[in-house]
Write a protein that holds these residues in place. Sequence first.
Motif, PDB file in Angstrom:
ATOM      1  N   ILE A   1       6.044  18.854  -4.192  1.00  0.00           N
ATOM      2  CA  ILE A   1       6.652  19.073  -5.415  1.00  0.00           C
ATOM      3  C   ILE A   1       7.271  17.783  -6.226  1.00  0.00           C
ATOM      4  N   ALA A   2       7.771  16.896  -5.449  1.00  0.00           N
ATOM      5  CA  ALA A   2       8.302  15.919  -6.216  1.00  0.00           C
ATOM      6  C   ALA A   2       7.064  14.652  -6.520  1.00  0.00           C
ATOM      7  N   SER A   3       6.118  14.839  -5.986  1.00  0.00           N
ATOM      8  CA  SER A   3       4.784  14.187  -6.358  1.00  0.00           C
ATOM      9  C   SER A   3       4.288  14.790  -7.468  1.00  0.00           C
ATOM     10  N   ILE A   4       4.364  16.087  -7.648  1.00  0.00           N
ATOM     11  CA  ILE A   4       3.507  16.438  -8.703  1.00  0.00           C
ATOM     12  C   ILE A   4       4.195  16.367  -9.923  1.00  0.00           C
ATOM     13  N   VAL A   5       5.858  16.224  -9.851  1.00  0.00           N
ATOM     14  CA  VAL A   5       6.727  16.092 -10.922  1.00  0.00           C
ATOM     15  C   VAL A   5       6.197  14.531 -11.438  1.00  0.00           C
ATOM     16  N   GLN A   6       6.192  13.538 -10.287  1.00  0.00           N
ATOM     17  CA  GLN A   6       6.047  12.249 -10.612  1.00  0.00           C
ATOM     18  C   GLN A   6       4.571  12.034 -11.407  1.00  0.00           C
ATOM     19  N   THR A   7       3.701  12.813 -10.852  1.00  0.00           N
ATOM     20  CA  THR A   7       2.253  12.610 -11.435  1.00  0.00           C
ATOM     21  C   THR A   7       2.329  12.959 -13.023  1.00  0.00           C
ATOM     22  N   VAL A   8       2.907  14.210 -13.273  1.00  0.00           N
ATOM     23  CA  VAL A   8       3.059  14.698 -14.625  1.00  0.00           C
ATOM     24  C   VAL A   8       3.867  14.039 -15.369  1.00  0.00           C
ATOM     25  N   CYS A   9       4.884  13.518 -14.882  1.00  0.00           N
ATOM     26  CA  CYS A   9       5.959  12.778 -15.617  1.00  0.00           C
ATOM     27  C   CYS A   9       6.275  11.397 -14.830  1.00  0.00           C
ATOM     28  N   PRO A  10       5.674  10.497 -15.082  1.00  0.00           N
ATOM     29  CA  PRO A  10       6.000   9.127 -13.992  1.00  0.00           C
ATOM     30  C   PRO A  10       7.480   8.899 -14.351  1.00  0.00           C
ATOM     31  N   GLY A  11       8.161   9.038 -15.383  1.00  0.00           N
ATOM     32  CA  GLY A  11       9.561   8.531 -15.651  1.00  0.00           C
ATOM     33  C   GLY A  11      10.712   9.631 -15.313  1.00  0.00           C
ATOM     34  N   CYS A  12      10.214  10.554 -15.025  1.00  0.00           N
ATOM     35  CA  CYS A  12      11.204  11.887 -14.583  1.00  0.00           C
ATOM     36  C   CYS A  12      11.713  11.696 -13.083  1.00  0.00           C
ATOM     37  N   PHE A  13      11.089  10.975 -12.298  1.00  0.00           N
ATOM     38  CA  PHE A  13      11.472  11.032 -10.663  1.00  0.00           C
ATOM     39  C   PHE A  13      10.954   9.660 -10.296  1.00  0.00           C
ATOM     40  N   PRO A  14      12.046   8.951  -9.561  1.00  0.00           N
ATOM     41  CA  PRO A  14      11.735   7.620  -8.765  1.00  0.00           C
ATOM     42  C   PRO A  14      10.741   7.744  -7.562  1.00  0.00           C
ATOM     43  N   TYR A  15       9.721   7.034  -7.734  1.00  0.00           N
ATOM     44  CA  TYR A  15       8.655   7.272  -6.695  1.00  0.00           C
ATOM     45  C   TYR A  15       9.134   6.595  -5.512  1.00  0.00           C
TER      46      TYR A  15
ATOM     47  N   CYS B   1       0.752  -1.274  -0.138  1.00  0.00           N
ATOM     48  CA  CYS B   1      -0.083   0.087   0.052  1.00  0.00           C
ATOM     49  C   CYS B   1       1.035   1.175   0.176  1.00  0.00           C
ATOM     50  N   SER B   2       0.609   1.962  -1.027  1.00  0.00           N
ATOM     51  CA  SER B   2       1.153   3.334  -1.028  1.00  0.00           C
ATOM     52  C   SER B   2       0.521   4.586  -1.789  1.00  0.00           C
ATOM     53  N   PHE B   3       0.875   5.750  -1.787  1.00  0.00           N
ATOM     54  CA  PHE B   3      -0.090   6.540  -2.495  1.00  0.00           C
ATOM     55  C   PHE B   3      -0.057   6.447  -4.022  1.00  0.00           C
ATOM     56  N   PHE B   4       0.986   5.914  -4.716  1.00  0.00           N
ATOM     57  CA  PHE B   4       1.449   5.860  -5.936  1.00  0.00           C
ATOM     58  C   PHE B   4       0.603   4.431  -6.483  1.00  0.00           C
ATOM     59  N   SER B   5       0.581   3.578  -5.835  1.00  0.00           N
ATOM     60  CA  SER B   5       0.168   2.324  -5.925  1.00  0.00           C
ATOM     61  C   SER B   5      -1.359   2.230  -5.873  1.00  0.00           C
ATOM     62  N   VAL B   6      -2.143   3.098  -5.065  1.00  0.00           N
ATOM     63  CA  VAL B   6      -3.553   3.217  -4.797  1.00  0.00           C
ATOM     64  C   VAL B   6      -4.378   4.137  -5.538  1.00  0.00           C
ATOM     65  N   PHE B   7      -3.892   5.402  -5.670  1.00  0.00           N
ATOM     66  CA  PHE B   7      -4.747   6.557  -6.099  1.00  0.00           C
ATOM     67  C   PHE B   7      -4.142   6.973  -7.547  1.00  0.00           C
ATOM     68  N   GLN B   8      -5.010   7.520  -8.263  1.00  0.00           N
ATOM     69  CA  GLN B   8      -4.555   8.102  -9.659  1.00  0.00           C
ATOM     70  C   GLN B   8      -4.065   9.268  -9.389  1.00  0.00           C
ATOM     71  N   PRO B   9      -3.350   9.427 -10.474  1.00  0.00           N
ATOM     72  CA  PRO B   9      -2.548  10.942 -10.699  1.00  0.00           C
ATOM     73  C   PRO B   9      -3.596  12.080 -10.448  1.00  0.00           C
ATOM     74  N   ALA B  10      -4.942  11.934 -11.119  1.00  0.00           N
ATOM     75  CA  ALA B  10      -5.771  13.159 -10.976  1.00  0.00           C
ATOM     76  C   ALA B  10      -6.103  13.434  -9.457  1.00  0.00           C
ATOM     77  N   TYR B  11      -6.342  12.299  -8.574  1.00  0.00           N
ATOM     78  CA  TYR B  11      -6.516  12.754  -7.186  1.00  0.00           C
ATOM     79  C   TYR B  11      -5.444  13.198  -6.523  1.00  0.00           C
ATOM     80  N   MET B  12      -4.021  12.716  -6.890  1.00  0.00           N
ATOM     81  CA  MET B  12      -2.826  13.459  -6.321  1.00  0.00           C
ATOM     82  C   MET B  12      -2.904  14.799  -6.680  1.00  0.00           C
ATOM     83  N   LEU B  13      -3.169  15.394  -7.963  1.00  0.00           N
ATOM     84  CA  LEU B  13      -3.028  16.745  -8.383  1.00  0.00           C
ATOM     85  C   LEU B  13      -4.163  17.576  -7.646  1.00  0.00           C
ATOM     86  N   THR B  14      -5.364  16.726  -7.503  1.00  0.00           N
ATOM     87  CA  THR B  14      -6.541  17.533  -6.562  1.00  0.00           C
ATOM     88  C   THR B  14      -6.190  17.800  -5.222  1.00  0.00           C
TER      89      THR B  14
END
Length: 326
Positions: free
Chosen positions: A240-254, A153-166
């Motif tokens: 900030i890192a989470s927004i970068v990960q949401t917009v560009c999944p391959g740019c930053f290691p989650y 269980c983690s944020f990026f394995s449970v929630f969609q990027p749209a929810y994270m951005l919201t």
Amino acid sequence: MASSALGAILAVLASLIITANVLVAIALLRLIHKSGSKGLYFVLNLAVADAMVGFTVVGLVVDEFSQPFYPPQIFCVLRMAFVTSSSAASILSLILVACDRHLAIRKPFHYFQMVTGLRVGVRLAGLWLIAAIIGFLPVFIPAFQKTAIREKCSFFSVFQPAYMLTVFCAGFFPALFLFIYLYCDMLKIASVHVQHIREVEHAGLAGSCPPSRTTSDMKAMRTVAVLIGCFTLSWLPFFIASIVQTVCPGCFPYQVIEKYLWLLGLCNSLLNPLLYSYWQKDVRLQLSQLAAGVKKRVLLHLGNGCRFPGRGTKSLPTVSCLRLQD
């Protein structure tokens, strides 16, 4: 090995968060009982929210020490919803504390008439309602959930990027901007007070204008500034890192976000009680009295245990003061 190390770090952090916030909550309850100040309920609510963050982390500690563990999707969603709700309640409680100090500085003569028990209760109820809506929004809107979960269980394995951005755009950044506005306004009010006192001193009427009000304002500003600074340094890298990960999944290691930056954000729930108890003299006094009471009870218990000598022991002879003088 890395999972066990992360679990150990989370376990220590959760224990410290729970212990520190429970002690501060007890001290605040004693202080509220003595002073009757309604504004302290906002600080008490902050301690309760931070303690809940520690309790939610305990569940993640169990996951780290029980690998491999692949729970059902609804289990992960509910768990992360509780984590998100507790963190949101902590951030919202910081906002209420800052607003309360701002109101006390801006309208000191009407503060006690405006901050009543009913209004405090309504604000706290609204705070927890908003925090629950933020955390459990994916439960009510399945589009915010990911369909297949085959990892922990983690944020990026449970929630969609749209929810994270919201959450980031509608929660964190407005809170940060509100903090900055409140602090700047308090700084402006305090500077006006200092200028007024200087004018009175130049007029030769310094004795009729005691600086206690300005001193109180500066203490409130210092407390709010420290809380804002710790909040920003703790959560800003993660968001900030989470927004970068949401917009560009391959740019930053989650993994870096979840294992390091998220831990930094959790440290805010530990810093809040430590900093508030350090900067606030009344809370520090209650903690010292609480520690003195515990120490007295322990010594009394040990004294009762040593009062009756065991079998085969001899009591020491008593020597009077007159014999010592001879």
